[in-house]
Design an enzyme around this catalytic site. Structure first.
Site, PDB file in Angstrom:
ATOM      1  CG  ASN A 186      -1.775  -1.231   1.290  1.00 21.16           C
ATOM      2  OD1 ASN A 186      -2.356  -1.625   0.286  1.00 21.16           O
ATOM      3  ND2 ASN A 186      -1.864  -1.857   2.453  1.00 21.16           N
ATOM      4  CD  GLU A 267      -6.871  -5.623   0.979  1.00 24.62           C
ATOM      5  OE1 GLU A 267      -5.800  -5.076   1.267  1.00 24.62           O
ATOM      6  OE2 GLU A 267      -7.335  -6.596   1.599  1.00 24.62           O
ATOM      7  CE  LYS A 335      -1.775 -11.204  -0.123  1.00 26.60           C
ATOM      8  NZ  LYS A 335      -2.674 -10.582   0.880  1.00 26.60           N
ATOM      9  CG  ASP A 340      -5.136 -11.859   3.247  1.00 28.09           C
ATOM     10  OD1 ASP A 340      -3.952 -11.983   2.916  1.00 28.09           O
ATOM     11  OD2 ASP A 340      -5.578 -10.851   3.833  1.00 28.09           O
ATOM     12  CD  GLU A 362       2.456 -11.213  -1.498  1.00 24.45           C
ATOM     13  OE1 GLU A 362       2.392 -10.734  -2.640  1.00 24.45           O
ATOM     14  OE2 GLU A 362       1.891 -10.705  -0.510  1.00 24.45           O
ATOM     15  CD  GLU A 368      -2.789  -9.801   7.892  1.00 26.03           C
ATOM     16  OE1 GLU A 368      -1.945  -9.852   6.975  1.00 26.03           O
ATOM     17  OE2 GLU A 368      -3.904  -9.255   7.749  1.00 26.03           O
TER      18      GLU A 368
END
Ligand code: BDP
Length: 676
Positions: A186, A267, A335, A340, A362, A368
């Protein structure tokens, strides 16, 4: 007298220093030679060779080492060969970096107490680009970072230089990582401002001798925001020129700059679709300006929008029609799973589906969704599970490893990425055991055929001790820890039932009405009176159709779906009989319980290994395990009590009863705020 007092002070301080095992040395705990040595010869000269010499002279206690550049085939890349005789050790490579990697390998073997007589080994990397993605912001915060602030001191750069920059480069080089993206996907447009590029240049200069290339995440709107242009439309010639000039500016400062990482139209980030263009239009525009310098574009496939379509299907729907439209210096960064970075996901069906476009994986090292810096979760088994998954794209044996490493597809580019867990904490990663995940990623990027066990074994011996009474039990903890976390958080294919925002604790009841349904836990588990799980078969979202045969059939049929993914693909009745004869409800209860029991067992094991390690790391890890055990109970109670409101069935009597009330758990609001 004064003198004497100083001595006393020294006596007090020295033993203390020896005991201060704070984890800052990572796995690089090579013994230091008491006397300076000069035992390295080389037919090559460069700053990289100087580093290799320095490392060996300081830490190698064996015979003379010869670092020799030799002829090797093109595909040997930064590989090396180590050959030892009783008098001499030779490291042979095609590049200086290969010689440095070989030197680190030698030191690692020494640390693991390997026998060096008649050693003969050859290594070459599985992937060309082995890259960390830092989600670091320019203000020093880290998105999903749990080890303190960013290592990069943007305020101090370019003049003031933290010693950790070089330590970081060294740690990465020691495990073969050769690239890094410094900033968050981001991305702030400011990253490309001239003053920031000057700071980046300083880091690039420090990293270069260690073989680490810098890449940057770029904001697609940079031409508009930074350059003051009308728009950032990739087909606008002024926009193209802006990027061309920017590339020229970057390469003037950093001639070996790696390229761009781009999160676009995802996003809320800007992207080519804002102008009615495709991901290929956007990626190609950037690829064209980087091409003359040998730079590349890593374009992320992590795209989804709040549409009616199952989020798990969206990347595939978006990218498959674009296959063949990307330049050859674009690689699609995917990913591991289609949602996610969940504790367990089915693999992303996009792997293998792009036949004419390079694909890369990825992973996420920062935990997280796996207890962050509080839980001990060794991720090598998760990484391996993805890499070893057979996509069947080109028949049996088309594993993700083989698709991405160039074996099955003549890929121009091969790469593998992971989101870093590194911050400015003394121990780098928040949890001492989280260092193992950084290490494991590097090792697998170098050689994806290594087993999780080999990696754990090396890491434990290098980081702690080689005493078997420590190594064996700790390895057992590590190797089972990922499955344990799956069990106490999201067993049987459950996913994304985290509390919104921080993604730390449970919130299966989360239903953000008015917000995005695809950010609500209830969207993912679909619990109702009949059962639990997301129907992704033909009767549901039909995400199974995105998998190659026979996987579409296997996943489409509840009887043949692996049970660890059953709730990922099916809405399963509460009294459905699982393979062990239990009902789904009972199975769920026992899974959560076994997760809790395992963590308790880790605590017991940890207490027993106390004699073998230093007190600081012992107690810091013990304290984290305490948190993990408490959290595991929190997860179990929250999920079972909540799902029980639908299943209306009792928790089996031989399982520990919930210690919480559902209503109390629903009130917990951790102050860790984030958007989704
Ligand atoms: C999710 C994170 C979010 C990231 C996003 C991404 O919650 O902070 O920005 O992925 O990968 O895992 O772009």
């Amino acid at each position: 007298m004064q003198h004497f007092r100083n001595y006393i002070l020294l006596f007090l301080i020295i033993p203390f220093m020896a005991l201060a095992e704070d984890g800052s040395q990572l796995w690089l705990r090579y013994p230091v030679n008491p006397k300076p040595r000069n035992i390295v010869n080389s037919n090559s000269k460069s700053p990289t060779i100087e580093i290799a010499k320095k490392e060996l002279n300081q830490h190698w206690s064996g015979q003379v080492v010869d670092l020799k550049i030799d002829k090797f085939p093109e595909n040997f890349k930064d590989g090396y060969r180590i050959i030892s005789t009783p008098k001499k050790i030779s490291i042979l490579a095609k590049t200086d970096l290969g010689l440095l990697y070989g030197s680190y390998h030698l030191l690692n073997l020494q640390q693991q107490k390997t026998n060096f007589s008649n050693l003969k080994l050859e290594e070459k990397p599985s992937y060309d680009i082995r890259i960390l993605n830092h989600w670091d912001n320019l203000d020093g915060t880290i998105e999903r970072g749990y080890a303190g602030h960013s290592l990069w001191k943007w305020e101090d750069l370019p003049s003031k230089i933290s010693p950790r920059y070089e330590e970081y480069a060294r740690a990465n080089a020691s495990i073969g990582i050769n690239a890094t993206v410094l900033n968050n996907v981001n991305a702030s447009p400011n990253m490309l401002r001239e003053d920031y590029l000057k700071k980046v240049k300083v880091l690039a200069d420090i990293f270069r001798p260690y073989g680490i290339k810098i890449y940057l995440s770029v904001n697609f709107s940079s031409p508009k925001v930074l350059g003051g242009l009308q728009n950032s439309d990739p087909l606008n010639q002024e926009v193209q020129k802006w990027w061309k000039d920017k590339a020229a500016e970057i390469y003037r400062m950093i001639p070996d700059f790696g390229g761009f990482l781009v999160k676009a139209n995802s996003e809320g980030q800007p992207g080519p679709q804002d102008y009615g263009r495709t991901h290929a239009d956007g990626a190609n525009m950037m690829a064209d300006v980087l091409k003359p310098y040998g730079g590349i574009v890593m374009w992320r496939a992590f795209v989804y929008s709040p549409s009616k379509e199952d989020r798990a299907k969206q990347a595939h729907l978006e990218f498959v029609p674009l296959d063949g439209k990307f330049r050859d210096n674009v690689i699609i960064q995917i990913k591991n799973g289609p949602i996610d970075f969940q504790p367990r996901e089915a693999f992303n069906p996009l792997f293998g589906a792009l036949r004419k476009t390079s694909e890369m994986v990825e992973f996420q090292i920062t935990q997280e969704y796996l207890g962050q810096a509080n839980h001990l979760v060794f991720l090598a088994p998760l990484f391996k599970e993805t890499l070893d998954s057979d996509t069947f794209s080109d028949g049996k044996g088309s594993t993700i490893a083989k698709i991405t490493d160039g074996t099955l597809r003549p890929a121009k580019l091969t790469a593998i990425a992971a989101v870093a867990n590194i911050g400015e904490d003394t121990n780098w990663t928040g949890h001492h055991f989280a260092q193992a995940n950084w290490y494991a990623f590097g090792r697998l990027a170098w050689n994806h055929n290594l087993t999780s066990e080999q990696i754990a074994d090396e890491w434990i011996k290098m980081t702690f001790t080689d005493q078997q009474n420590f190594v064996d039990p700790v390895k057992k903890i590590m190797l089972t820890s990922r499955e344990t976390a799956v069990d106490y958080m999201m067993p049987l294919g459950l996913h994304h039932i985290f509390a919104g925002g921080h993604h730390y604790g449970p919130e299966p009841w989360g239903d953000y009405k008015g917000g995005r349904p695809d950010w609500s836990p209830v969207y993912y588990h679909q619990a109702d009176a009949e059962g639990l799980g997301f129907d992704r078969t033909k009767t549901g979202s039909n995400a199974v159709s995105q998998y190659f045969p026979p996987l579409n059939e296997i996943y489409g049929n509840i009887k043949t779906t692996p049970e660890n993914l059953i709730l990922w693909f099916h809405h399963v009745p509460w009294d459905y009989r699982m393979k062990d004869g239990k009902t789904l409800w009972d199975e769920l209860c026992y899974k959560y319980d076994s997760g809790v029991q395992n963590v308790r067992n880790y605590q017991r094991i940890w207490d027993q290994i106390q004699p073998y390690i230093d007190s600081q790391r012992f107690s810091e890890i013990r304290d984290k395990l305490k948190i993990q055990a408490k959290d595991a109970v929190w997860w179990k109670d929250a999920c079972l009590l909540y799902f029980q409101t639908y299943s209306k069935r009792p928790i089996p009597s031989d399982i520990e009863k919930p210690v919480h009330q559902l209503e109390d758990l629903k009130k917990i609001k951790l102050n860790m705020g984030h958007h989704n």
